[in-house]
Design an enzyme around this catalytic site. Structure first.
Site, PDB file in Angstrom:
ATOM      1  N   CYS A 168       7.213  10.667  -5.129  1.00  0.00           N
ATOM      2  CA  CYS A 168       7.606  11.714  -4.176  1.00  0.00           C
ATOM      3  C   CYS A 168       8.831  11.342  -3.337  1.00  0.00           C
ATOM      4  CB  CYS A 168       6.473  12.050  -3.213  1.00  0.00           C
ATOM      5  SG  CYS A 168       4.841  11.732  -3.801  1.00  0.00           S
TER       6      CYS A 168
ATOM      7  N   CYS B  88       3.925   7.038  -4.591  1.00  0.00           N
ATOM      8  CA  CYS B  88       4.713   7.986  -3.790  1.00  0.00           C
ATOM      9  C   CYS B  88       5.967   7.351  -3.202  1.00  0.00           C
ATOM     10  CB  CYS B  88       3.837   8.607  -2.705  1.00  0.00           C
ATOM     11  SG  CYS B  88       4.797   9.477  -1.451  1.00  0.00           S
TER      12      CYS B  88
ATOM     13  N   LEU C 213       0.847  -1.192   0.000  1.00  0.00           N
ATOM     14  CA  LEU C 213       0.000   0.000   0.000  1.00  0.00           C
ATOM     15  C   LEU C 213       0.890   1.252   0.000  1.00  0.00           C
ATOM     16  CD1 LEU C 213      -2.620  -1.246   2.591  1.00  0.00           C
ATOM     17  CD2 LEU C 213      -3.037  -0.836   0.153  1.00  0.00           C
TER      18      LEU C 213
ATOM     19  N   PHE D 271      13.785  31.713  17.705  1.00  0.00           N
ATOM     20  CA  PHE D 271      14.876  32.244  16.895  1.00  0.00           C
ATOM     21  C   PHE D 271      15.973  31.188  16.804  1.00  0.00           C
ATOM     22  CE2 PHE D 271      18.711  34.738  16.226  1.00  0.00           C
ATOM     23  CZ  PHE D 271      18.321  35.510  15.154  1.00  0.00           C
TER      24      PHE D 271
ATOM     25  N   HIS E 187       7.409   0.503   2.274  1.00  0.00           N
ATOM     26  CA  HIS E 187       6.297  -0.360   1.836  1.00  0.00           C
ATOM     27  C   HIS E 187       5.887  -1.313   2.974  1.00  0.00           C
ATOM     28  CE1 HIS E 187       7.179   1.324  -1.925  1.00  0.00           C
ATOM     29  NE2 HIS E 187       7.884   0.370  -2.477  1.00  0.00           N
TER      30      HIS E 187
HETATM   31  C1  COM Z   1       2.937   8.081   1.659  1.00  0.00           C
HETATM   32  C2  COM Z   1       1.945   7.080   1.213  1.00  0.00           C
HETATM   33  S1  COM Z   1       4.500   7.874   0.908  1.00  0.00           S
HETATM   34  S2  COM Z   1       0.575   7.174   2.189  1.00  0.00           S
HETATM   35  O1  COM Z   1      -0.074   8.468   1.953  1.00  0.00           O
HETATM   36  O2  COM Z   1       0.949   7.094   3.622  1.00  0.00           O
HETATM   37  O3  COM Z   1      -0.313   6.088   1.868  1.00  0.00           O
END
Ligand code: COM
Length: 518
Positions: free
Chosen positions: A83, A78, A74, A496, A133
């Site tokens: 990303c 990304c 899942l 700061f 993953h």
């Molecule tokens: C982020 C994947 S890299 S998810 O949005 O956590 O499923």
């Protein structure tokens, strides 16, 4: 493989995902409660950010969900190809840039270009990506209680039926979230070996590029182009439009754009705006790109590496065929603010519905669909949002540019650092990560601008190029939506050195009844 009654550790998940990726495990990875007779409230087709966050939210609201993905994990593209490697490469680009400017000074050794390798970074990413993953599979199952079928493509049969791994599942609602992929421009030779996009770069690069031509001027073109250049791979960008002036980047302030593009030129990137690629030439693999430049001349740039930096499009045809969902004129699935498609009980989320192709949008689309499916009318408007890109800098913006503000308001006040005319002379010691630059290369520390409406005193927009400020922008976005004024900015308690340098700058002017630029 039914994993319902098995708790895999992270290393066990990593090993299993690896075996699926190399084809040793071809069966579906299932966490499905076949003993539960209750119907599904939603099946999420696509387990990227939208499907995963939508699933989590739907479960949190007491619903039953199933999420399906063809990949053995899942999280979607990304953490696999998009990303996450981009962030790794951008961080590497920043480090390499820094090492180059400071080569042989202080404790820095001489910068050795031979050790700055695109291929090494790609391999580093590939060798580590299954950790993320594994975590997402583990978290989704053990902490969030999601049901899923992975490593198996789904077939949508109708609005209430999905088939996966030889079994049909029925559901009250369907949520489509299968993303988008590079819109490969129809240029002769574009399919030659040696032409890559962000996904094939990760999966297929098996040599060290020595020269790069980027086709397109999207965010990806700037981001990957800056990385390739930082490794020492001479990079040329061929872009039809002006860089950072495409429609979705309308909130990029012109002063910020100039700083960024000048910075890329200063680092040796060749940029051709108004250029038209005509052909990718090669003999078995890429040897060059023929292009028409803005002045009408034709040129061939020799290269062994072409990177496609154009936009993305979805493949929504299966949903048109099975469901008849309406698409827009660019092929994205049309939805309303509740993520409902034209077909009752069918929702669509994430990149499949078009820009912005951003993580927050995908995740919140999933949440929006889940809330509506669970009976809570909820709308998501993503027409305004904080945004960013990387070169060797973080480049971040939210709200109106100075020019947009001047179009809409007649008393615009600009607070910026360094002040107008002094950008090359003063450092922006803005946050951790900028101090070594501030003392070694002050002219490279960046630039920051806040735009106020002088009458209401409200913050209209904020813009930053530099180091360490990006995180401040998600909060600035929230504050702009709440209508924060310069006086309230001046009341904040900054740490700061802080990335939210706007606070102290704003406080310096907040006492004035009639606001003036800084
Ligand atoms: C982020 C994947 S890299 S998810 O949005 O956590 O499923």
């Amino acid at each position: 493989m039914q994993l319902r009654d098995t708790v895999l550790s992270i290393p066990e998940w990593e090993a299993l995902i690896h075996r699926a990726e190399v084809g040793e495990v071809t069966e579906p990875l299932e966490n499905v409660d076949h003993d539960d007779p209750s119907p599904y409230d939603a099946i999420f087709v696509g387990g990227g950010a939208g499907g995963r966050f939508g699933s989590a939210y739907l479960r949190a609201r007491g619903g039953r969900q199933l999420v399906i993905d063809k990949w053995p994990f899942l999280g979607g593209s990304c953490p696999h190809q998009a990303c996450v490697p981009h962030h790794l490469f951008s961080e590497a680009a920043r480090e390499m840039d820094y090492m180059r400017w400071n080569s042989g000074t202080l404790w820095f050794g001489e910068f050795d270009e031979k050790r700055a390798s695109i291929r090494d970074l790609v391999d580093l990413f590939k060798s580590g990506r299954n950790n993320a993953h594994a975590f997402m599979n583990w978290q989704s199952k053990e902490q969030l209680g999601m049901e899923y079928v992975l490593n198996a493509p789904a077939t949508v049969v109708d609005a209430h039926t999905v088939e996966v791994a030889g079994r049909r599942y029925t559901t009250r609602s369907l949520v489509l979230g299968t993303g988008a992929r590079t819109d490969v421009p129809p240029i002769p030779g574009i399919h030659l070996p040696g032409v890559f996009d962000f996904a094939s770069l990760i999966e297929e690069l098996n040599y060290e590029p020595s020269r790069c031509v980027i086709i397109g001027g999207s965010k990806i073109a700037l981001e990957y182009g800056s990385f390739f250049q930082a490794t020492g791979c001479q990079t040329t960008i061929l872009s039809r439009s002006k860089l950072m002036r495409t429609a979705s980047l309308h909130h990029v302030d012109e002063d910020l754009r100039t700083y960024v593009v000048d910075g890329m030129l200063k680092r040796g990137v060749e940029i051709h705006e108004g250029a038209e690629p005509i052909e990718v030439v090669g003999d078995g693999s890429v040897t060059g790109v023929r292009a028409r430049l803005a002045d009408g001349t034709e040129t061939t740039i020799d290269t062994d590496f072409v990177f496609i930096g154009t936009g993305e499009r979805p493949d929504a045809r299966p949903y048109v065929t099975a469901l008849g969902v309406d698409l827009d004129d660019r092929g994205f699935v049309k939805v309303d603010a509740r993520m409902r498609t034209s077909v009752p009980d069918v929702y669509a989320i994430g990149d499949l519905i078009g820009a912005p192709m951003e993580m927050f949008k995908a995740r919140k689309c999933g949440m929006t669909a889940a809330r509506n499916i669970m009976g809570e009318p909820y709308e998501f408007d993503f027409s305004e949002y904080p945004d960013f890109l990387h070169t060797t800098y973080e480049v971040t913006w939210v709200g109106l540019t100075e020019a947009e503000a001047r179009d809409r308001y007649d008393d615009v006040v600009v607070i910026q650092m360094p002040p107008k005319g002094l950008v090359d002379e003063i450092a922006l010691p803005c946050a951790e990560g900028s101090m070594l630059y501030a003392f070694t290369r002050p002219e490279l520390t960046g630039f920051q601008k806040a735009v106020y409406d002088g009458r209401s005193r409200r913050l209209l927009g904020a813009h930053h190029v530099g180091f360490g400020a990006k995180d401040a922008f998600q909060y600035l976005d929230h504050l702009i939506r709440k209508g924060i004024t310069i006086d309230e900015m001046g009341e904040m308690n900054e740490l700061f050195l802080n990335p939210d340098h706007f606070i102290q700058l704003s406080r310096l002017r907040a006492g004035n009844n009639d606001l003036v630029d800084l």
